[in-house]
Write a protein that holds these residues in place. Structure first.
Motif, PDB file in Angstrom:
ATOM      1  N   VAL A  16       0.869  -1.169   0.000  1.00  0.00           N
ATOM      2  CA  VAL A  16       0.000   0.000   0.000  1.00  0.00           C
ATOM      3  C   VAL A  16       0.910   1.224   0.000  1.00  0.00           C
ATOM      4  CG1 VAL A  16      -1.796   1.273   1.220  1.00  0.00           C
ATOM      5  CG2 VAL A  16      -1.806  -1.238   1.247  1.00  0.00           C
ATOM      6  N   VAL A  17       0.949   1.938  -1.115  1.00  0.00           N
ATOM      7  CA  VAL A  17       1.818   3.108  -1.240  1.00  0.00           C
ATOM      8  C   VAL A  17       1.085   4.304  -0.642  1.00  0.00           C
ATOM      9  CG1 VAL A  17       3.097   4.588  -2.816  1.00  0.00           C
ATOM     10  CG2 VAL A  17       2.853   2.143  -3.314  1.00  0.00           C
ATOM     11  N   ASP A  18       1.670   4.889   0.397  1.00  0.00           N
ATOM     12  CA  ASP A  18       1.017   5.940   1.173  1.00  0.00           C
ATOM     13  C   ASP A  18       1.329   7.317   0.585  1.00  0.00           C
ATOM     14  OD1 ASP A  18      -0.102   7.563   3.051  1.00  0.00           O
ATOM     15  OD2 ASP A  18       1.161   6.915   4.724  1.00  0.00           O
ATOM     16  N   TYR A  19       0.293   7.973   0.068  1.00  0.00           N
ATOM     17  CA  TYR A  19       0.428   9.334  -0.454  1.00  0.00           C
ATOM     18  C   TYR A  19      -0.052  10.370   0.567  1.00  0.00           C
ATOM     19  CZ  TYR A  19       1.533   7.505  -5.056  1.00  0.00           C
ATOM     20  OH  TYR A  19       2.157   6.859  -6.102  1.00  0.00           O
ATOM     21  N   GLY A  20       0.008  10.013   1.837  1.00  0.00           N
ATOM     22  CA  GLY A  20      -0.424  10.930   2.883  1.00  0.00           C
ATOM     23  C   GLY A  20      -1.868  10.751   3.262  1.00  0.00           C
ATOM     24  N   ALA A  21      -2.413   9.576   2.962  1.00  0.00           N
ATOM     25  CA  ALA A  21      -3.828   9.333   3.206  1.00  0.00           C
ATOM     26  C   ALA A  21      -4.132   9.147   4.680  1.00  0.00           C
ATOM     27  CB  ALA A  21      -4.289   8.089   2.442  1.00  0.00           C
ATOM     28  N   GLN A  22      -5.295   9.604   5.080  1.00  0.00           N
ATOM     29  CA  GLN A  22      -5.774   9.344   6.438  1.00  0.00           C
ATOM     30  C   GLN A  22      -6.009   7.854   6.630  1.00  0.00           C
ATOM     31  OE1 GLN A  22      -9.309  11.583   7.327  1.00  0.00           O
ATOM     32  NE2 GLN A  22      -9.836  10.358   9.116  1.00  0.00           N
ATOM     33  N   TYR A  23      -6.304   7.144   5.524  1.00  0.00           N
ATOM     34  CA  TYR A  23      -6.744   5.758   5.626  1.00  0.00           C
ATOM     35  C   TYR A  23      -5.736   4.738   5.096  1.00  0.00           C
ATOM     36  CZ  TYR A  23     -11.274   8.148   6.048  1.00  0.00           C
ATOM     37  OH  TYR A  23     -12.308   8.962   6.433  1.00  0.00           O
ATOM     38  N   GLY A  62      -5.061   7.116  -1.221  1.00  0.00           N
ATOM     39  CA  GLY A  62      -5.502   8.489  -1.371  1.00  0.00           C
ATOM     40  C   GLY A  62      -4.487   9.442  -0.760  1.00  0.00           C
ATOM     41  N   GLY A  63      -4.789  10.727  -0.804  1.00  0.00           N
ATOM     42  CA  GLY A  63      -3.908  11.731  -0.243  1.00  0.00           C
ATOM     43  C   GLY A  63      -4.513  13.112  -0.396  1.00  0.00           C
ATOM     44  N   PRO A  64      -3.968  14.107   0.299  1.00  0.00           N
ATOM     45  CA  PRO A  64      -4.571  15.436   0.317  1.00  0.00           C
ATOM     46  C   PRO A  64      -4.180  16.338  -0.847  1.00  0.00           C
ATOM     47  CG  PRO A  64      -2.693  15.383   1.788  1.00  0.00           C
ATOM     48  CD  PRO A  64      -2.851  13.982   1.254  1.00  0.00           C
ATOM     49  N   GLY A  83       4.068  -5.374 -14.967  1.00  0.00           N
ATOM     50  CA  GLY A  83       3.254  -6.578 -14.877  1.00  0.00           C
ATOM     51  C   GLY A  83       2.657  -6.820 -13.506  1.00  0.00           C
ATOM     52  N   VAL A  84       3.031  -5.986 -12.502  1.00  0.00           N
ATOM     53  CA  VAL A  84       2.450  -6.115 -11.169  1.00  0.00           C
ATOM     54  C   VAL A  84       1.057  -5.476 -11.176  1.00  0.00           C
ATOM     55  CG1 VAL A  84       2.675  -5.516  -8.729  1.00  0.00           C
ATOM     56  CG2 VAL A  84       4.711  -6.054 -10.085  1.00  0.00           C
ATOM     57  N   PRO A  85       0.015  -6.178 -10.752  1.00  0.00           N
ATOM     58  CA  PRO A  85      -1.323  -5.587 -10.715  1.00  0.00           C
ATOM     59  C   PRO A  85      -1.357  -4.361  -9.801  1.00  0.00           C
ATOM     60  CG  PRO A  85      -1.458  -7.968 -10.485  1.00  0.00           C
ATOM     61  CD  PRO A  85      -0.010  -7.614 -10.371  1.00  0.00           C
ATOM     62  N   VAL A  86      -2.053  -3.311 -10.229  1.00  0.00           N
ATOM     63  CA  VAL A  86      -2.111  -2.055  -9.473  1.00  0.00           C
ATOM     64  C   VAL A  86      -3.559  -1.599  -9.348  1.00  0.00           C
ATOM     65  CG1 VAL A  86      -1.367   0.356  -9.352  1.00  0.00           C
ATOM     66  CG2 VAL A  86       0.181  -1.366 -10.297  1.00  0.00           C
ATOM     67  N   LEU A  87      -3.911  -1.128  -8.158  1.00  0.00           N
ATOM     68  CA  LEU A  87      -5.201  -0.487  -7.915  1.00  0.00           C
ATOM     69  C   LEU A  87      -4.937   0.912  -7.383  1.00  0.00           C
ATOM     70  CD1 LEU A  87      -8.336  -0.460  -7.497  1.00  0.00           C
ATOM     71  CD2 LEU A  87      -7.896  -1.346  -5.180  1.00  0.00           C
ATOM     72  N   GLY A  88      -5.494   1.930  -8.036  1.00  0.00           N
ATOM     73  CA  GLY A  88      -5.395   3.295  -7.558  1.00  0.00           C
ATOM     74  C   GLY A  88      -6.660   3.688  -6.822  1.00  0.00           C
ATOM     75  N   ILE A  89      -6.509   4.338  -5.665  1.00  0.00           N
ATOM     76  CA  ILE A  89      -7.646   4.778  -4.864  1.00  0.00           C
ATOM     77  C   ILE A  89      -7.560   6.289  -4.666  1.00  0.00           C
ATOM     78  CG2 ILE A  89      -8.681   4.715  -2.556  1.00  0.00           C
ATOM     79  CD1 ILE A  89      -7.884   1.780  -2.354  1.00  0.00           C
ATOM     80  N   CYS A  90      -8.629   7.030  -5.010  1.00  0.00           N
ATOM     81  CA  CYS A  90      -8.724   8.474  -4.788  1.00  0.00           C
ATOM     82  C   CYS A  90      -7.517   9.179  -5.430  1.00  0.00           C
ATOM     83  CB  CYS A  90      -8.857   8.772  -3.302  1.00  0.00           C
ATOM     84  SG  CYS A  90      -9.311  10.491  -2.937  1.00  0.00           S
ATOM     85  N   TYR A  91      -6.618   9.764  -4.640  1.00  0.00           N
ATOM     86  CA  TYR A  91      -5.461  10.434  -5.223  1.00  0.00           C
ATOM     87  C   TYR A  91      -4.629   9.459  -6.053  1.00  0.00           C
ATOM     88  CZ  TYR A  91      -1.168  13.122  -5.712  1.00  0.00           C
ATOM     89  OH  TYR A  91      -0.077  13.771  -6.244  1.00  0.00           O
ATOM     90  N   SER A 139     -13.907  11.833  -1.222  1.00  0.00           N
ATOM     91  CA  SER A 139     -13.197  12.951  -0.605  1.00  0.00           C
ATOM     92  C   SER A 139     -12.217  13.511  -1.636  1.00  0.00           C
ATOM     93  CB  SER A 139     -12.442  12.493   0.652  1.00  0.00           C
ATOM     94  OG  SER A 139     -11.776  13.582   1.256  1.00  0.00           O
ATOM     95  N   HIS A 140     -12.758  14.316  -2.597  1.00  0.00           N
ATOM     96  CA  HIS A 140     -11.875  14.820  -3.653  1.00  0.00           C
ATOM     97  C   HIS A 140     -12.397  16.125  -4.235  1.00  0.00           C
ATOM     98  CE1 HIS A 140     -14.331  13.783  -7.314  1.00  0.00           C
ATOM     99  NE2 HIS A 140     -14.951  13.036  -6.420  1.00  0.00           N
ATOM    100  N   GLY A 141     -11.464  16.921  -4.752  1.00  0.00           N
ATOM    101  CA  GLY A 141     -11.808  18.135  -5.472  1.00  0.00           C
ATOM    102  C   GLY A 141     -11.542  17.969  -6.953  1.00  0.00           C
TER     103      GLY A 141
END
Length: 529
Positions: A16-23, A62-64, A83-91, A139-141
């Protein structure tokens, strides 16, 4: 001092790559709920560094930030060619779209909170098994206006024409909403569709596997050496000790440090219940004077935590010398120290890569640099409920594995101010009343934890026995949580709160006010210090 890496498992992780997400930690937790191992890593890692961890899949959190803001974190397009499966969430969804040539724009149409998601087409791929209209947490602009070439649009909202997309051929997926939060009605389904259908993973992160693997790792690390475990009586140290005992038997000796910061009756409970349940040999070190002398005059919470961590280690070192003395002149030095460190401890102490230091847990950030032992931390990769499951698998009784969490520094961090014998006695009595009433109401299993806090440096005017008093306030902090990474305050019945308040103000000298903490985590932590 030797400190193991966070991941103490042979399982290939979902990163889980953390982009500054609260979650971000919550995403990792939800992946593990699906019986798939996961770890949180910082967005500063390069694609090469991510691949070096041998991931089976990657989730971008996600992230701010706005993807177009100066200095905003980005993701390299080369990641999507590995070739690694990726899922992007929010940011992470927007960053993926931007990196692959899609269009992300600030439309001025923001979406926060519950949002209606409408599937586009037949709703297959990671939305399979979910309805055409579903409630999800946004939670996005910014929003994705056009999907990258080769991607199919899966869903939209009133403000986001591209709310989910997929490139099945490359195992690349993304959603604008937060599937990891409970407010997204089918969020877990979406995550599991990604894990099991999109990434083709198997649900093999199970309690049985954890026990088997950790036992072997402990044997490999310790060999034939002697080992001691710092037993606090809490769930974490008890399960860690039971795991090590399963692995090396009588090479383990548990040391229970009675530091004088325990709650009423706890020292006796540890000496009685844990030994009866496990058969582990227990050495009891009576160290109240040591700890209270070291804490005298100290009010700063970080300083108190570090002092307690330091004195724990010094007490263990003295226990080692006593145990060697017991063994006679041929006694072998004790090389290893077992601790019940958990993944949330590591993350909050800044021990996770890229993590902020929220507070130093005594067994992570509070350890002295000249530690004489090599650490054995078999729970370092686990969340609290996983630890409970491991304890049950090891045969520990419900009285131990079901016990409400209690911090290693004990009541020392539940007194806001200097720790003294008098203040400890006051807090013990108030805490015992609160726990007894919670148990009497049958709510022990409904409340994750209920710290009782003494505001020792605060006084307020009261009226007791027709006279003016100037007493301390007691704070009740009942919280509900799954893993201590996030928490909400527990809505206890008013009549229960009234009984607790009446008993404390009537029975505990020096207290004339009881207050209720109604703060969630975040922004507050569960403990006050």
């Amino acid at each position: 001092m030797t400190t193991p890496a966070i991941a103490q498992t042979s399982q290939q992780p979902v990163l889980v790559v953390d982009y500054g997400a609260q979650y971000a930690q919550l995403i990792a937790r939800r992946v593990r709920e699906a019986n798939v191992y996961s770890e949180v890593v910082p967005h500063t890692l390069s694609t090469e560094q991510l691949l070096a961890k041998n991931p089976v899949a990657i989730i971008l959190s996600g992230g701010p930030s706005s993807v177009y803001a100066d200095g905003a974190p980005s993701v390299g397009a080369d990641l999507f060619e590995t070739g690694v499966p990726v899922l992007g969430i929010c940011y992470g969804f927007q960053a993926m779209a931007a990196a692959l040539g899609g269009t992300v724009a600030q439309t001025g149409l923001r979406e926060y909170g519950a949002t209606d998601i409408t599937t586009v087409g037949d709703g297959r791929s990671i939305l399979a098994g979910t309805p055409n209209h579903q409630n999800a947490w946004m939670s996005h602009g910014d929003s994705v206006q056009q999907a990258p070439e080769g991607f199919e649009v899966l869903a939209s909202t009133a403000s986001a024409p591209v709310a989910a997309f997929a490139n099945e051929a490359k195992s690349l997926f993304g959603v604008q909403w937060h599937p990891e939060v409970k407010h997204s009605d089918f969020g877990q389904q979406v995550l599991e569709n990604f894990l099991f259908d999109g990434a083709k993973l198997q649900p093999n992160w199970t309690t049985g596997n954890i026990v088997e693997e950790q036992v072997q790792r402990i044997r490999d690390q310790i060999g034939g050496a002697r080992v001691i475990c710092g037993l606090s009586g809490g769930v974490d140290s008890a399960v860690a000790a039971a795991l090590v005992h399963r692995a090396v038997g009588d090479q383990l000796r548990c040391v229970f440090v009675d530091h004088g910061l325990l709650r009423e009756g706890e020292a006796e409970q540890v000496e009685r219940d844990f030994v009866a349940a496990t058969g582990v040999k227990l050495y009891v070190a009576k160290e109240t004077d040591r700890f209270l002398d070291a804490l005298a005059g100290v009010s700063d919470p970080e300083t108190k935590r570090k002092i307690i961590g330091r004195e724990f280690i010094r007490a263990f070192e003295e226990a080692e010398r006593a145990l060697i003395s017991e063994a006679g002149s041929d006694g072998e030095a004790i090389k290893f120290l077992v601790q019940g460190t958990l993944y949330p401890d590591v993350v909050e102490s800044g021990g996770g890569e890229g993590a902020a230091n929220i507070k130093s847990h005594h067994n992570v950030g509070g350890l002295p640099e000249d530690l004489q032992f090599e650490l054995v931390e078999p729970l370092r990769a686990l969340f609290k409920d996983e630890v409970r499951a491991v304890g049950a698998q090891l045969g520990l009784p419900g009285e131990i594995v079901g016990r409400q969490p209690f911090p290693g520094p004990g009541l020392g961090i539940r007194i806001v101010g200097e720790v003294t014998r008098e203040r400890l006695a006051l807090l013990r009595k108030a805490d015992a009343i609160a726990r007894a009433e919670l148990t009497s109401a049958g709510l022990d299993n409904e409340v994750w934890q209920m710290p009782v806090v003494l505001l020792a440096d605060v006084r307020s005017v009261g009226v007791q026995g027709d006279g003016r008093t100037y007493g301390h306030p007691i704070v009740l902090r009942p919280v509900s949580s799954e893993d201590a990474m996030t928490a909400d305050w527990s809505r206890l019945p008013y009549d229960l709160l009234a009984r607790i308040s009446n008993r404390i103000t009537n029975e505990v000298d020096g207290v004339n006010r009881v207050v209720l903490d109604v703060t969630s985590k975040p922004p507050g932590t569960i403990e006050w210090e």
